[in-house]
Design an enzyme around this catalytic site. Structure first.
Site, PDB file in Angstrom:
ATOM      1  CE  LYS A  80      10.821  16.858  -8.345  1.00 33.83           C
ATOM      2  NZ  LYS A  80      12.083  17.420  -8.828  1.00 33.83           N
TER       3      LYS A  80
ATOM      4  N   PRO B  77       4.475   4.910  -7.253  1.00 29.63           N
ATOM      5  CG  PRO B  77       3.154   6.784  -6.842  1.00 29.63           C
ATOM      6  CD  PRO B  77       3.992   6.138  -7.903  1.00 29.63           C
ATOM      7  N   PRO B  78       3.152   3.509  -4.106  1.00 29.14           N
ATOM      8  CG  PRO B  78       3.838   3.005  -1.946  1.00 29.14           C
ATOM      9  CD  PRO B  78       3.979   4.039  -3.008  1.00 29.14           C
ATOM     10  N   GLY B  79      -0.097   1.919  -4.154  1.00 29.63           N
ATOM     11  CA  GLY B  79      -1.537   2.167  -4.208  1.00 29.63           C
ATOM     12  C   GLY B  79      -2.063   2.717  -5.510  1.00 29.63           C
ATOM     13  CB  VAL B  80      -0.663   4.143  -8.545  1.00 31.41           C
ATOM     14  CG1 VAL B  80      -0.367   5.367  -7.710  1.00 31.41           C
ATOM     15  CG2 VAL B  80       0.614   3.351  -8.812  1.00 31.41           C
TER      16      VAL B  80
ATOM     17  CB  SER C 252      15.020  18.937  -8.138  1.00 31.11           C
ATOM     18  OG  SER C 252      14.499  18.370  -6.969  1.00 31.11           O
TER      19      SER C 252
ATOM     20  CE  LYS D 293       3.946  -0.203  -8.020  1.00 30.25           C
ATOM     21  NZ  LYS D 293       3.214   0.609  -7.053  1.00 30.25           N
ATOM     22  CB  THR D 294      -0.218  -5.549  -7.447  1.00 30.94           C
ATOM     23  OG1 THR D 294       1.046  -5.105  -6.945  1.00 30.94           O
ATOM     24  CG2 THR D 294      -0.328  -7.043  -7.259  1.00 30.94           C
TER      25      THR D 294
END
Length: 791
Positions: free
Chosen positions: A715, A350-353, A672, A355-356
């Protein structure tokens, strides 16, 4: 008095009264109308179409005001008629009459209103003078029309004559035609004529500057040729020979592969034989510059000290153990094997974790240069592979540009947002990436602009993505995927304390002794002001606090500020999220499911309502096809086992069931939620409440089996964040607990099930019907004591 005349639609022109025009007609109806009119009175009505693209206009496609015209002469050619027509007067269409071959209508003349005032005469003189000025600036017009305008014509005729030669759009011409007040028409003509004069003046200015540049360039070319001849006679070396020698020296220093060097020298020789003012000389010179500037033999020396690399990675990022472990493995193999191909990694999450940002840390830990290219929104294959040199302004693709910017042939190359690459008529960029990201092929990467292979095998490629589904299978197969899950609250706490505080102090000009945030205050911000997988929103909230403190320090109100838990709302306003997202009490017909999203995990509520009816199943909440099928499978399962749940066999015949998943604006899909949907339906039908502290995920079959699902880590973290105490998972997902942080596992009770019969005793507050547990599971009351809910 009205008159019946043929109507001929015109696509994009207007015939003004008092003017002559030559028109070409080709549409069958127009040809028929012209032939018929020419044999009788030779009078027709020309009317402008509202939409020029309509090929066979009807009465609704035409304006009401047209021009009654006389056909002076006609010339017939193959399938067309060229006609000279003269505009007679403005007319209004009163009514249309049926005719087989063309349109007929009754028209009535619209008289002009010509006020005889000095103002009208002044307008006429002004327009005549301005028109003469326009002609002097280069305006083209028929000489006869010019003479008529310059002569003493009446105001109405003057307006029509000038309007017919102005460069106007069809709707502007129609507006002039519809103006019966001659004074208003003259004012409009004056305004439009002034606009055209302004454009003509600009065109003349541009043409004058272009001519000056051309004359200057021609003069310089002649002088240079003379200088070249003089230098040749004197035996001196000219600029061109000096440039050739300079480029050859650069080729030698670049240490290119042999085939590339041959290509470069061939291009230099071609450039030397070419006139420097030849447009192609610039393209060749630019191409040679690209070849000599590329790092064919330059590379960064890797830091192979594993401990030092680990230290750098841990200094910059908290957590992300899998990514760090993969880098240290690469260094270990590099240390033992000496030379190896660069890995091609894909950080998905997800965004903001982080990665970049971890890409920069990896480059720092390896001692390499870092290059980042964002692929989001790229739709042109040439962006990756470059344009062929035949195109004006051609350049190499993003990969070769990045290598040149790095200055070494082994940088850490980050391809950001690879999941957001598009495709259209210009090609598929993801297909162009296949060669670059294949370790078996990228040692001979071919860029359309360079036309020579470049070795990318030493480059460490790192790609990032939020979702893997949009990455084509062939490209995904080449990537070593490392999943980044959302951060837990404890991880966010350490990230803020160890990384964000220092960054925000520097950004806001604060010293360490000027601001402090207590641990309780930081946890309060994380819990009550953010609800995300990453830490971007947390950083924004903390930045807001730091800015307010910086303002107090700058104004001299305080020298040091300590942020305590009770003061957080003073800086950030009312809390955005309560401590828990779960329901306040156990509800009938409502269960808690768990979902995976691009932003991490989330919990969702399944609501079921029963109404007297005819057995209809209603599904709302913007559910996808797979989720709708889960609802139908759940109902079929309950109907098949109605006796075990203590339900009448025909319960569904007189009851309508409505399943709703809140947040209806958000699309939802996937299998699910099967366990949660089935539980909510059984709860509604048996009137037994569902435990509010129990969340579940898993696909359900028609026989009630619980099947394995994905996204368990995200989850479970979301359930923990929301205040859930018991999590029900399919038994096959037990292996996924290894990826879940220990502090999350410590706070939750996990129940692994194989069948719906195992779910119901845990999820419902009391036993239902004749259901017997198939596995060894405990009731929630045995697992934990009831927890109070903070509103």
């Amino acid at each position: 008095m009205d008159k019946l005349v043929p109507i001929i639609p015109i696509r994009d022109g207007i015939i003004f009264p008092h003017t002559d025009s030559v028109l070409t007609f080709g549409r069958p109806k127009s040809l028929a109308a012209l032939e018929s009119s020419f044999q009788h009175e030779r009078v027709v009505c020309f009317v402008l179409q509202k939409n020029a693209r309509v090929n066979d206009p009807t009465t609704g496609d035409l304006y009401e005001i047209g021009t009654l015209s006389r056909i002076e002469r006609m010339i017939r050619t193959d399938g067309e008629i060229n006609a000279q027509v003269r505009g007679l007067s403005r007319v209004k269409i009163v009514s249309y009459e049926e005719h087989d071959s063309y349109l007929m209508a009754r028209v009535v003349e619209v008289p002009d209103v010509v006020p005889d005032t000095p103002e009208v005469k002044a307008l006429c003189n002004h327009i005549a003078n301005e028109f003469r000025r326009a002609m002097n600036l280069g305006k083209s017009a028929d000489f006869l029309i010019f003479m008529n305008i310059m002569s003493d014509t009446n105001p109405s005729e003057l307006a029509d004559l000038v309007g017919s030669v102005l460069d106007l759009k069809p709707y502007e011409r129609q507006q002039l035609l519809e103006m019966t007040d001659v004074k208003a028409r003259l004012e409009k003509i004056a305004e439009l004529l002034a606009r055209e004069i302004k454009i003509l003046e600009l065109e003349r200015r541009i043409a004058s500057k272009t001519q000056e540049r051309f004359e200057k360039g021609a003069r310089e070319a002649i002088l240079r040729e003379r200088l070249k001849t003089i230098e040749k006679e004197l035996g001196e070396v000219g600029d061109e020979a000096g440039e050739e020698k300079e480029l050859l020296d650069k080729v030698k220093k670049a240490e290119m592969p042999e085939d590339v060097e041959i290509k470069a020298k061939k291009e230099i020789k071609k450039l030397a034989q070419m006139n420097q003012f030849n447009p192609e000389a610039g393209y060749i010179r630019n191409y040679i510059e690209w070849l000599v500037d590329l790092p064919w033999s330059k590379e960064s020396k890797d830091t192979v000290e594993i401990k030092a690399a680990e230290k750098v990675l841990n200094e910059d990022h908290f957590g992300l153990e899998k990514a760090k472990e993969r880098i240290t493995e690469y260094l270990a193999v590099r240390k033992l094997a000496g030379k190896m191909k660069g890995p091609i990694l894909c950080f998905a999450g997800p965004p903001g974790v982080g990665k970049t940002s971890i890409g920069k840390s990896i480059a720092k830990s390896l001692g390499r240069k870092f290059v980042k290219v964002s692929l989001g929104g790229i739709r042109d294959e040439a962006e990756i592979r470059g344009h062929r040199r035949t195109y004006v302004g051609a350049l190499p693709g993003r990969i070769i540009q990045g290598i040149k910017d790095a200055g070494t042939k082994n940088p850490v190359f980050m391809l950001d947002e690879i999941d957001k690459v598009g495709a259209d008529f210009r090609g598929d960029p993801s297909s162009a990436l296949l060669e670059a990201l294949d370790p078996e092929q990228n040692n001979m990467f071919s860029d359309h602009y360079l036309e020579v292979p470049f070795d990318l095998s030493n480059v460490m490629f790192i790609t990032t993505a939020n979702v893997l589904d949009t990455i084509p299978p062939a490209l995904r197969d080449r990537l070593e995927i490392i999943n980044f899950a959302g951060y837990t609250q404890e991880e966010k706490f350490h990230i803020a304390k160890n990384f964000l505080f220092k960054k925000l102090r520097e950004m806001n000009g604060l010293k360490e002794n000027q601001i402090s945030v207590t641990d309780d205050a930081l946890r309060f911000v994380i819990q009550h002001y953010t609800r995300e997988a990453g830490v971007r929103n947390l950083e924004r909230k903390l930045a807001s606090i730091f800015r307010k403190v910086a303002k107090q320090v700058a104004e001299g109100k305080k020298k040091k500020v300590e942020i305590k838990e009770k003061e957080v709302t003073k800086y950030l306003g009312p809390i955005n999220f309560s401590a828990s997202l779960i329901e306040k009490k156990d509800e009938v017909g409502m269960s808690t499911g768990m979902a995976w999203t691009e932003a991490g995990g989330d919990i969702l509520f399944i609501e079921v309502a029963l109404m007297p009816g005819k057995g209809q199943l209603t599904l709302t909440g913007q559910l996808g096809d797979v989720m709708k099928e889960s609802c139908q499978a759940a109902l079929s399962y309950i109907r098949a086992r109605a006796d075990k749940f203590g339900l009448p066999k025909d319960f569904y015949q007189k009851t309508d069931i409505h399943v709703h998943v809140p947040e209806g604006a958000v699309p939802k899909d996937g299998p699910s939620a099967g366990l949660a949907i089935t539980t909510a339906m059984i709860s509604a039908l048996t009137k037994i409440p569902v435990h509010r502290t129990v969340a579940m995920t898993g696909e359900v079959t028609l026989r009630g089996r619980a099947l394995e699902i994905g996204g368990v880590k995200e989850k479970v973290i979301a359930a923990h964040r929301a205040g859930i105490k018991t999590v029900i998972l399919p038994k096959e997902n037990k292996k996924d607990l290894e990826d879940i942080p220990k502090e999350v596992i410590k706070d939750l009770n996990f129940v692994f099930v194989t069948h719906m019969d195992d779910v119901l005793p845990i999820a419902l507050t009391r036993p239902v019907g004749k259901v017997t547990v198939t596995g060894k599971v405990k009731h929630p009351t045995e697992l934990h004591a009831p927890q109070p809910i903070t509103a």
